[in-house]
Each structure stands twice: as C-alpha cells, then as structure tokens.
Design a protein around this motif. Structure first.
Motif, PDB file in Angstrom:
ATOM      1  N   LEU A 388       0.830  -1.200   0.000  1.00 24.80           N
ATOM      2  CA  LEU A 388       0.000   0.000   0.000  1.00 24.80           C
ATOM      3  C   LEU A 388       0.867   1.254   0.000  1.00 24.80           C
ATOM      4  O   LEU A 388       0.546   2.248  -0.675  1.00 24.80           O
ATOM      5  CB  LEU A 388      -0.912  -0.013   1.234  1.00 24.80           C
ATOM      6  CG  LEU A 388      -2.014   1.047   1.287  1.00 24.80           C
ATOM      7  CD1 LEU A 388      -2.942   0.936   0.088  1.00 24.80           C
ATOM      8  CD2 LEU A 388      -2.820   0.920   2.581  1.00 24.80           C
ATOM      9  N   GLU A 392       0.762   4.169  -2.908  1.00 19.06           N
ATOM     10  CA  GLU A 392       0.542   5.581  -2.608  1.00 19.06           C
ATOM     11  C   GLU A 392       1.667   6.443  -3.207  1.00 19.06           C
ATOM     12  O   GLU A 392       1.404   7.533  -3.752  1.00 19.06           O
ATOM     13  CB  GLU A 392       0.483   5.777  -1.081  1.00 19.06           C
ATOM     14  CG  GLU A 392      -0.707   5.128  -0.395  1.00 19.06           C
ATOM     15  CD  GLU A 392      -2.010   5.875  -0.649  1.00 19.06           C
ATOM     16  OE1 GLU A 392      -1.992   6.912  -1.350  1.00 19.06           O
ATOM     17  OE2 GLU A 392      -3.060   5.405  -0.146  1.00 19.06           O
ATOM     18  N   ARG A 419      -4.791   0.123  -4.773  1.00 21.06           N
ATOM     19  CA  ARG A 419      -4.838   0.694  -3.428  1.00 21.06           C
ATOM     20  C   ARG A 419      -6.104   0.266  -2.684  1.00 21.06           C
ATOM     21  O   ARG A 419      -6.060  -0.143  -1.519  1.00 21.06           O
ATOM     22  CB  ARG A 419      -4.782   2.221  -3.515  1.00 21.06           C
ATOM     23  CG  ARG A 419      -4.773   2.913  -2.152  1.00 21.06           C
ATOM     24  CD  ARG A 419      -5.056   4.388  -2.294  1.00 21.06           C
ATOM     25  NE  ARG A 419      -6.403   4.620  -2.841  1.00 21.06           N
ATOM     26  CZ  ARG A 419      -6.865   5.830  -3.174  1.00 21.06           C
ATOM     27  NH1 ARG A 419      -6.080   6.896  -3.053  1.00 21.06           N
ATOM     28  NH2 ARG A 419      -8.087   5.975  -3.666  1.00 21.06           N
ATOM     29  N   ASP A 420      -7.263   0.322  -3.375  1.00 19.35           N
ATOM     30  CA  ASP A 420      -8.534  -0.052  -2.741  1.00 19.35           C
ATOM     31  C   ASP A 420      -8.547  -1.539  -2.373  1.00 19.35           C
ATOM     32  O   ASP A 420      -9.053  -1.930  -1.304  1.00 19.35           O
ATOM     33  CB  ASP A 420      -9.708   0.277  -3.655  1.00 19.35           C
ATOM     34  CG  ASP A 420      -9.893   1.772  -3.849  1.00 19.35           C
ATOM     35  OD1 ASP A 420      -9.313   2.547  -3.048  1.00 19.35           O
ATOM     36  OD2 ASP A 420     -10.610   2.186  -4.789  1.00 19.35           O
ATOM     37  N   ARG A 423      -6.438  -1.985   0.705  1.00 20.90           N
ATOM     38  CA  ARG A 423      -7.147  -1.541   1.904  1.00 20.90           C
ATOM     39  C   ARG A 423      -8.197  -2.566   2.339  1.00 20.90           C
ATOM     40  O   ARG A 423      -8.363  -2.827   3.537  1.00 20.90           O
ATOM     41  CB  ARG A 423      -7.804  -0.183   1.641  1.00 20.90           C
ATOM     42  CG  ARG A 423      -6.802   0.971   1.579  1.00 20.90           C
ATOM     43  CD  ARG A 423      -7.487   2.280   1.239  1.00 20.90           C
ATOM     44  NE  ARG A 423      -6.544   3.396   1.280  1.00 20.90           N
ATOM     45  CZ  ARG A 423      -6.864   4.639   0.911  1.00 20.90           C
ATOM     46  NH1 ARG A 423      -8.105   4.900   0.472  1.00 20.90           N
ATOM     47  NH2 ARG A 423      -5.944   5.602   0.985  1.00 20.90           N
ATOM     48  N   SER A 424      -8.921  -3.153   1.384  1.00 22.57           N
ATOM     49  CA  SER A 424      -9.901  -4.202   1.722  1.00 22.57           C
ATOM     50  C   SER A 424      -9.212  -5.412   2.340  1.00 22.57           C
ATOM     51  O   SER A 424      -9.714  -6.026   3.297  1.00 22.57           O
ATOM     52  CB  SER A 424     -10.682  -4.623   0.474  1.00 22.57           C
ATOM     53  OG  SER A 424     -11.431  -3.545  -0.047  1.00 22.57           O
ATOM     54  N   GLN A 427      -8.381  -4.647   5.849  1.00 17.12           N
ATOM     55  CA  GLN A 427      -9.573  -4.741   6.688  1.00 17.12           C
ATOM     56  C   GLN A 427      -9.868  -6.198   7.049  1.00 17.12           C
ATOM     57  O   GLN A 427     -10.220  -6.523   8.178  1.00 17.12           O
ATOM     58  CB  GLN A 427     -10.783  -4.122   5.965  1.00 17.12           C
ATOM     59  CG  GLN A 427     -12.093  -4.190   6.727  1.00 17.12           C
ATOM     60  CD  GLN A 427     -12.051  -3.439   8.041  1.00 17.12           C
ATOM     61  OE1 GLN A 427     -11.340  -2.446   8.180  1.00 17.12           O
ATOM     62  NE2 GLN A 427     -12.802  -3.921   9.025  1.00 17.12           N
TER      63      GLN A 427
END
Length: 610
Positions: A388, A392, A419-420, A423-424, A427
């Motif tokens: 990530l 970025e 990136r998304d 992030r998932s 999580q």
C-alpha cells in the motif's frame, strides 16, 4: 417428661401420651449395663443381625430383655404392613410361656392405632375394656399398655414397640417402662430400616424389566407404571441452569414410550419433597398443561435430588382415578425412586462428561484456528503495508508527472484499484486478528444501554417493518470496560443476523440486558470456555426465525462459514475474538424451525458512572 391426656376420641379418654422428644430414662442405668455386657459378649450376634441380615435372633434377644427388665408378661415388636399401612405384623412377641408365633392384625380398634406414626401412648389401666373388640387383649387379660412408635431417618413410620401388663401402672412405672423402650429404640429402628431396605430392593429387582436394549430410563418407567397399576409414569430433569422448565427424560403412558414434553416446576415439590394432586391439575399446577394432555386426573410427583441435596428433577405417576393418599409411602415407590435417582444422576454425569469433551474439542479447534489466522493475518498485513505504501508513492509520482489523459489516466485508475484492494485486504486482516483475539482494543468505560438505544434507532430504517424489536433491561445503565466500536459491531451483527433469519415474514427480535452473578457453584460455560467468578452483563438476542440445524450450529463460528447464498467475509468468527478480548464468552442455543438465542457475557465495570 411431659404427659398429657388425649381428648380427641371418647375411646382414648383414658390414654396418656408421652412427648418422647423430651423423655429422660431416669432409672435405666441397669439397662445400659446389660447392653454393654451383651455387646461385649456377643459381638458376632449383633454383626450377624445388623450386617448380614439374619436379624431374627437379635430381635428375639431385645424382646426378651424388654420383658425381663420391664417386669411385664407381654412384649412385642411390630412392623407396618399393607398398601395403606393399616396392619401390623409382629416380628417378635413374648408371653409368660416364652416366644409366641408371629401374627398379623388390623390396627383399627386397637391401642396400637394411637401409637403408629404418632407419639408414645400409655393406657395405665382398663385397656382391654376400652378396646373390647381387640380379642387378643381380652384373651390375655391385659390391664395396661405402653407403646412407642418407630421411625426411619426420613420420619416415615416403621412400626412400634409395646409392653403389656396384667396390672395397672402408676406414674413411676410409666416413666420406667418408657425409658426402657427408648433405650432399645434406636437399635430396633436400625434393624427395621435394614429389613425395609432389603425388601425394597427385592421388590425393585423383581418388578423392573432388564434394560437389554433401548433407553434404560424408559424401561424403568414402563416397569414403574406396571408395578403400580397406573396409566403412566415419568422422570424429568431441569432443562438448564435457570431451573425454569423441566423436560421429561422418559415418559411412558398406556405402555408406550412418548415424546419428551416440557412443563413448569411446582414449588411445593421442592418445599415438601412430594405432592399428590388428586384432581384439577390446571388449578393445582399452572404450567403443567403438557402433562394433562393424556387425560389423567391424578398425579403423584416426587422430587429427585442430586448428591448435593439440590433438586434435579421429578419422578411422577399419573392415573385416571384418584391415587391413594399414602401411595408415596409404599415400599415399591421408594425403591423405584432410589433407582431412578441413581440412574438420572448417572445420565446427567454422562451428559456433562460428553458436553465437557465437546467444549474442550471446540476450544482446541477455535484456538488452533485463531493461532493460524492470527499468524497469517499478521504476516500478510506486513506485506500489505509495504504494498500500500508503494502504491501511494506511485500515485503521488503520477500526479507530479502531470499525466492526465490517455494511457496516463488508465494507469492512475489501475493504481487506485490496487490501493482499494489492498485496503480491503487490510480490513480482512484486522477481522482475522480480531477473531484470533490479537486486535488492538481501545478500552473505555461506556454504557451498553445507551449503545443499544442508539443502534436500535439506526437499524429501524434497514430492518423490515414486519419484524418487531423488543428491548428489555433490568436497570437504566449497564456499564462495561471495553472497545465501543467492537461491541457496537457485535451488537449490529447479532441483530441483523436475527433479522435475516426471520426474513420477510412476521417475527420478533427480543434484546435483553441483565446482570448475572457467576460463582463456582453456578458456573457459565460458553464457546470460549468457563467464565471466572464475578458480575457480568448478559446481552441476549433471541429471534423466532428459521433457527439452525445441529450441523450449522457446530460450524457457525468457523472463519468464512455462512449459510447465506451471498455470504462473504469471516461471518460470525470475529465475535469470538471480541468476547475473548473482553474476557467474556458467548452461549448459543438454537432449534431448527423455532429460533435462535445468543447470550453474550461481558464483565461488568467495577464502578459505575452517573
């Protein structure tokens, strides 16, 4: 000693009762000397009588001593007989001629009727004239009578001891005779208790069918109903630790083993140990409608106790005619009760052993999965952090290069997608760490009542209007120390899952907040293990939806397990991590087609805020 005249019957106006609870055997020093001498010289005789069971010689010796030391011509020991205990059979009887043959006689119209199950009773004079229908008294020319009742440790009558004389008794002789009988009384009761135990066991062995196959308790209840010549018999035990409902472990009616039923307890059973209901079941026992479905009108219900003396269940008889008021005192009932209590305790211990084994296996499995998930999530999360960060940086370089169209725009879109996705994935790693109990917990003190009220307002718009949400709470506040975000997510998952189980049908979700106390005597064992003693807030969410099958119930906390066609993510698995991190547990009960009940236990805050 307290002596008083009886005045309830004209026939007993000349009788005197002795309150044997306060009698003192004043002139009985010689009695104890004789007893000590007898036990010292003939221990084998006593042991043979009391332990081996050949007690005739021992009773013969006792009656002989009563006759000699009491200076009376007649002495006897009698045992209760008959289904209604309305007769006495002499076990040993002596006259001036020596031992007499044992006889059985009716208690009615005899002085013994006033003794059995009551107090000591004395007729100082004229007893044969008072009981003219007692041919034996008249034939022996008896003038005075002293009788003392015998009881077992439970207070149930066993029989009596009586000394009879052809002369009238003055008060010193009354005291001396009563004191003599009382000195021997405990030894006689011991013999009769042993005799009754042997007879009860013989009755039990002869009337119970050997459970070669099938349910032993079912076999026992069938034999019980047959032995007592009634329509049905049942044994039941409490459903759970709340002791609010009982479920039959075996129910036999009209010779057939029936499906288990549930009913409410009856307080009188716990207080008195036994209750006889001769009619009007609905009035006498609210909550026992299920028992009344078989058309019986009369019930005998006896309490069964565990090794600690606590009530664990019921033993019952049912019939379509009024049961005898003294049916509970019959030897065969006591024998079956003893055997059923033993079998029920054994069944409960076996069930507890199997449940403990299942809990241990489940704990081992969840802990293993937690360790695996925690390790994978931790390592994978470290990789994602680097991924990530590079994405970025790539996005920043792309913006700095000024590429805004064509292949540059497409490249930016690809980077945003990466990136998304990262992030998932992060999580998901956090959820796995939560399941493993390794997620960071930001502890703060908060009120579960306030959280629940806020969540209920937020969920009102997303849950079907055909579903009623009912909230019940014991107090205005329920304070805990924990992570509000994790607990809020747990609450939301429980309520939305309950709504999903109901679907579009009409249903009800009941949310209950209450305080419970956990002790070593009243433990609570959940999916994550046994709770430590202390005070806990119990959050219960119960629905009347589709419920879960046993196979689903066993796997419901497995990571990524779901019964929903569109199910994704870790499912209910993170709930275990949340309650584990908060030093709590969760208890789940569900029945397919009926509904599900989740109970989450979280430690109550030591002090409350206002």
């Amino acid at each position: 000693m307290i002596l008083s005249h009886l005045d309830s019957d004209a026939e007993r106006d000349h009788a005197i009762v002795g309150d044997i609870g306060v009698l003192y055997p004043a002139p009985v020093s010689d009695i104890e000397a004789v007893l000590r001498l007898h036990f010292a010289e003939a221990p084998a005789q006593m042991l043979r009588g009391l332990l081996i069971g050949s007690d005739d010689e021992y009773l013969e010796w006792i009656v002989e001593q009563l006759q000699l030391m009491g200076k009376v011509p007649f002495a006897m020991i009698g045992e209760l007989q008959g289904e209604d205990w309305d007769r006495v059979r002499t076990l040993e009887m002596r006259s001036p001629n020596g031992r007499e043959p044992n006889v059985t006689y009716d208690l009615a119209n005899t002085p013994c009727y006033n003794v059995v199950g009551r107090n000591a009773c004395i007729y100082p004079a004229g007893v044969a004239q008072l009981f003219a229908k007692d041919d034996m008294l008249v034939h022996m020319g008896v003038e005075s009578y002293v009788g003392v009742p015998l009881f077992d440790p439970g207070g149930r009558p066993l029989g009596l001891v009586a000394l009879l004389d052809t002369l009238a008794l003055d008060e010193p002789r009354m005291r001396e005779t009563l004191g003599l009988i009382l000195a021997f009384r405990p030894r006689i009761e011991t013999v009769l208790i042993n005799r009754r135990a042997r007879r009860d066991w013989a009755l039990l062995s002869g009337r119970i069918a050997a459970p070669e196959h099938g349910d032993p308790l079912g076999q026992l209840m069938g034999s019980f109903a047959l032995a007592m010549q009634v329509r049905g018999a049942f044994v039941s035990r409490f459903v759970d630790g709340s002791r609010q409902r009982l479920r039959t472990a075996a129910l036999v009616v009209d010779g057939q083993l029936r499906d288990a039923i549930e009913y409410a307890p009856l307080a009188e059973v716990e207080l008195a140990g036994e209750v006889l209901i001769r009619d009007a079941l609905a009035l006498a026992w609210p909550g026992a409608e299920a028992l009344g479905q078989f058309g019986a009108s009369s019930y005998l219900v006896s309490g069964l106790t565990g090794a600690d003396g606590q009530l664990i269940g019921h033993l019952g008889l049912m019939h379509d005619r009024p049961l005898n008021r003294r049916i509970g005192d019959q030897p065969v009932v006591r024998a079956f009760k003893q055997q059923v209590t033993f079998d029920l305790r054994r069944a409960m211990l076996e069930a507890e052993r199997r449940a403990t084994e299942r809990r241990l296996l489940e704990l081992q499995r969840t802990e293993s999965l937690g360790l695996l998930a925690g390790g994978v999530a931790h390592d994978f999360n470290n990789l994602l952090v680097g991924m990530l960060g590079n994405v970025e940086l790539a996005l920043l370089d792309h913006l700095g290069s000024g590429a805004g169209s064509g292949s540059g725009a497409a490249m930016r879109e690809y980077l945003v997608d990466i990136r998304d996705a990262a992030r998932s994935a992060m999580q998901l790693c956090r959820q796995m760490l939560t399941y493993a109990g390794r997620a960071e917990v930001e502890v703060t003190r908060f009120d579960l009542v306030a959280e629940l009220d806020e969540l209920r307002r937020l969920l009102a718009a997303s849950i079907s209007r055909t579903i009623e949400i009912v909230v019940r709470r014991e107090s205005k506040h329920s304070w805990i120390d924990g992570d509000p975000i994790q607990i809020r997510q747990l609450l939301m998952n429980l309520i939305t899952n309950a709504a999903d189980a109901i679907g579009q049908a009409r249903g009800r979700i009941e949310v209950v907040l209450r305080t419970v106390s956990v002790t070593n005597a009243q433990p609570i064992v959940g999916v994550t293990g046994a709770l430590a003693p202390g005070s806990y807030i119990c959050l219960g969410v119960r629905d009347d939806g589709c419920g879960m099958a046993k196979s689903t119930l066993e796997r419901m906390f497995d990571p990524f397990f779901s019964t929903k066609p569109s199910g994704h993510g870790l499912g209910l698995a993170p709930m275990l991590g949340v309650v584990r991190a908060h030093r709590g547990t969760v208890v789940v009960s569900s029945e397919f087609g009926v509904g599900t009940d989740f109970r989450v236990y979280l430690p109550e805050a030591q002090t409350t805020e206002t």
